[in-house]
Design a protein around this motif. Structure first.
Motif, short mmCIF file in Angstrom:
data_model
loop_
_atom_site.label_atom_id
_atom_site.label_comp_id
_atom_site.label_asym_id
_atom_site.label_seq_id
_atom_site.Cartn_x
_atom_site.Cartn_y
_atom_site.Cartn_z
N ASP A 181 0.83 -1.21 0.00
CA ASP A 181 0.00 0.00 0.00
C ASP A 181 0.86 1.26 0.00
O ASP A 181 0.57 2.23 -0.72
CB ASP A 181 -0.93 0.00 1.21
CG ASP A 181 -2.10 -0.97 1.06
OD1 ASP A 181 -2.35 -1.41 -0.09
OD2 ASP A 181 -2.74 -1.28 2.07
N GLU A 182 1.91 1.25 0.80
CA GLU A 182 2.80 2.43 0.87
C GLU A 182 3.47 2.67 -0.48
O GLU A 182 3.57 3.81 -0.94
CB GLU A 182 3.85 2.23 1.96
CG GLU A 182 3.28 2.29 3.37
CD GLU A 182 4.30 1.88 4.42
OE1 GLU A 182 4.26 2.43 5.53
OE2 GLU A 182 5.14 0.99 4.12
N LEU A 183 3.92 1.59 -1.11
CA LEU A 183 4.55 1.73 -2.42
C LEU A 183 3.55 2.27 -3.43
O LEU A 183 3.88 3.18 -4.21
CB LEU A 183 5.10 0.38 -2.89
CG LEU A 183 5.64 0.34 -4.33
CD1 LEU A 183 6.72 1.39 -4.56
CD2 LEU A 183 6.17 -1.05 -4.65
N ASN A 184 2.35 1.75 -3.45
CA ASN A 184 1.34 2.21 -4.40
C ASN A 184 1.01 3.69 -4.21
O ASN A 184 0.76 4.41 -5.19
CB ASN A 184 0.08 1.37 -4.28
CG ASN A 184 0.25 -0.01 -4.89
OD1 ASN A 184 1.09 -0.21 -5.77
ND2 ASN A 184 -0.51 -0.97 -4.41
N GLN A 185 1.01 4.16 -2.98
CA GLN A 185 0.75 5.58 -2.74
C GLN A 185 1.85 6.44 -3.38
O GLN A 185 1.57 7.48 -3.98
CB GLN A 185 0.69 5.84 -1.23
CG GLN A 185 -0.55 5.30 -0.55
CD GLN A 185 -0.51 5.46 0.97
OE1 GLN A 185 0.21 6.31 1.49
NE2 GLN A 185 -1.29 4.64 1.66
N TRP A 186 3.11 6.00 -3.23
CA TRP A 186 4.21 6.73 -3.87
C TRP A 186 4.08 6.71 -5.38
O TRP A 186 4.25 7.73 -6.07
CB TRP A 186 5.55 6.12 -3.46
CG TRP A 186 6.10 6.63 -2.15
CD1 TRP A 186 6.10 5.99 -0.95
CD2 TRP A 186 6.75 7.89 -1.92
NE1 TRP A 186 6.70 6.75 0.02
CE2 TRP A 186 7.09 7.92 -0.56
CE3 TRP A 186 7.05 8.97 -2.73
CZ2 TRP A 186 7.77 9.02 0.01
CZ3 TRP A 186 7.71 10.06 -2.18
CH2 TRP A 186 8.05 10.08 -0.83
N LEU A 187 3.78 5.53 -5.95
CA LEU A 187 3.69 5.40 -7.38
C LEU A 187 2.57 6.26 -7.96
O LEU A 187 2.73 6.89 -9.01
CB LEU A 187 3.49 3.94 -7.79
CG LEU A 187 4.66 2.99 -7.47
CD1 LEU A 187 4.29 1.56 -7.83
CD2 LEU A 187 5.93 3.42 -8.21
N GLU A 188 1.44 6.33 -7.26
CA GLU A 188 0.34 7.17 -7.72
C GLU A 188 0.74 8.63 -7.69
O GLU A 188 0.36 9.42 -8.58
CB GLU A 188 -0.90 6.92 -6.85
CG GLU A 188 -1.60 5.61 -7.13
CD GLU A 188 -2.01 5.48 -8.59
OE1 GLU A 188 -2.57 6.46 -9.15
OE2 GLU A 188 -1.75 4.41 -9.19
N LYS A 189 1.48 9.02 -6.67
CA LYS A 189 1.93 10.41 -6.58
C LYS A 189 2.84 10.74 -7.75
O LYS A 189 2.76 11.82 -8.34
CB LYS A 189 2.67 10.60 -5.25
CG LYS A 189 3.01 12.04 -4.93
CD LYS A 189 3.64 12.17 -3.55
CE LYS A 189 2.67 11.76 -2.46
NZ LYS A 189 3.23 12.03 -1.11
N MET A 190 3.72 9.81 -8.13
CA MET A 190 4.61 10.03 -9.27
C MET A 190 3.81 10.15 -10.57
O MET A 190 4.09 11.00 -11.41
CB MET A 190 5.62 8.87 -9.39
CG MET A 190 6.59 8.77 -8.21
SD MET A 190 7.64 7.31 -8.35
CE MET A 190 8.04 7.01 -6.63
#
Length: 298
Positions: A288-297
């Motif tokens: 989940d944490e990784l996906n939040q970063w990827l969405e932000k990018m």
């Protein structure tokens, strides 16, 4: 070393340079640079001041010479030949800097406190002349090294990511090799090569390994990049650069690791023999944490 510092300015030039280089050798053998660094810095600033007109003219010649008519470096050499007669003191000061800068580099890269002081004293002074002076160029490279710099590293194919800090990494060749020593990201380079890269072993591993990834900055995933249809290479982290060039997102340098587009050989060595380098992993991200970063990018 304190005694030698007392003759840096008073001895004949050749003897003074030998004394300075002996101090640099002792630093590389584990002795502290604090015993002579103040005197060497004082002289370096003095010599830079004397050589500055020559360096300024060299930069001007480099920038105004047309490659098609004459090689810029040859034009600088001709200018310096004339200066040797008209302004020998400038040539002498520049030659002194070229001979002693390895001692400065050794001292600064061996001690964080000396590094910080040296950067405050010299970085802005040497920066304008990196094109025309080896001394200025190497000091500038050293002073661009980051310490305790927050990073986010994402291995895209495995969907693994961590946050942490990097310190002491001089170029992105070294950055990728250090990442290749982390077991969670895949097969690691062997311990002897890791020691070369992190500063606990010899400076040169006399070997090369295949790079594992295309290292990219985070805008490679952005909607604007996808819409342009430009090559991903527009956002590669080039090995010849350094971590200070890597773009930030929310206060972290973001390093994306993608499948390699072609095989690159990485020569196993480090630029500064006495400068330790490290990647400190603070936290492995959840999905989940990784996906939040990827969405932000994106």
């Amino acid at each position: 070393m304190q005694s030698l510092a007392g003759i840096f300015e008073t001895a004949k030039k050749v003897n003074a340079i030998h004394a300075i280089m002996l101090c640099g050798y002792l630093v590389e053998k584990g002795y502290k640079g604090k015993y002579f660094i103040n005197e060497l810095e004082r002289l370096a600033i003095k010599k830079l001041g004397i050589a500055e007109p020559l360096l300024k003219t060299s930069v001007s010649v480099m920038e105004t010479t047309d490659d098609e008519d004459e090689d810029p470096y040859e034009a600088v050499d001709k200018m310096r030949e004339a200066a040797a007669t008209e302004h020998p003191e400038q040539i002498e000061a520049d030659d002194w800097l070229e001979k002693i800068y390895p001692c400065l580099v050794s001292a600064y890269s061996s001690d964080q406190g000396l590094f910080n002081t040296g950067k405050n004293l010299l970085y802005e002074r040497v920066q304008p002349y990196i094109q025309v002076s080896n001394a200025c160029s190497w000091l500038s490279i050293l002073f661009s090294v980051l310490f305790n710099e927050p990073v986010l590293v994402v291995e895209l194919s495995q969907k693994k990511a961590f946050t942490g800090t990097i310190s002491g990494i001089a170029d992105n060749f070294q950055l990728q090799l250090l990442l290749m020593s982390i077991p969670q990201l895949g097969d690691t380079i062997d311990a002897e090569l890791t020691a070369v890269v992190n500063g606990t072993g010899p400076q040169d591993g006399e070997a090369s390994v295949a790079g594992r990834w295309d290292m990219c900055t985070w805008p490679v995933l952005s909607a604007s990049h996808k819409e342009t249809g430009n090559s991903d290479s527009d956002h590669w982290i080039w090995s010849e650069g350094n971590p200070a060039d890597i773009e930030q997102l929310d206060g972290r340098r973001v390093i994306l690791l993608k499948e390699p587009s072609y095989q690159r050989g990485l020569y196993v060595q480090r630029s500064f023999s006495t400068l330790p380098a490290s990647i400190n992993i603070e936290n492995w991200l959840s999905e989940d944490e990784l996906n939040q970063w990827l969405e932000k990018m994106k």
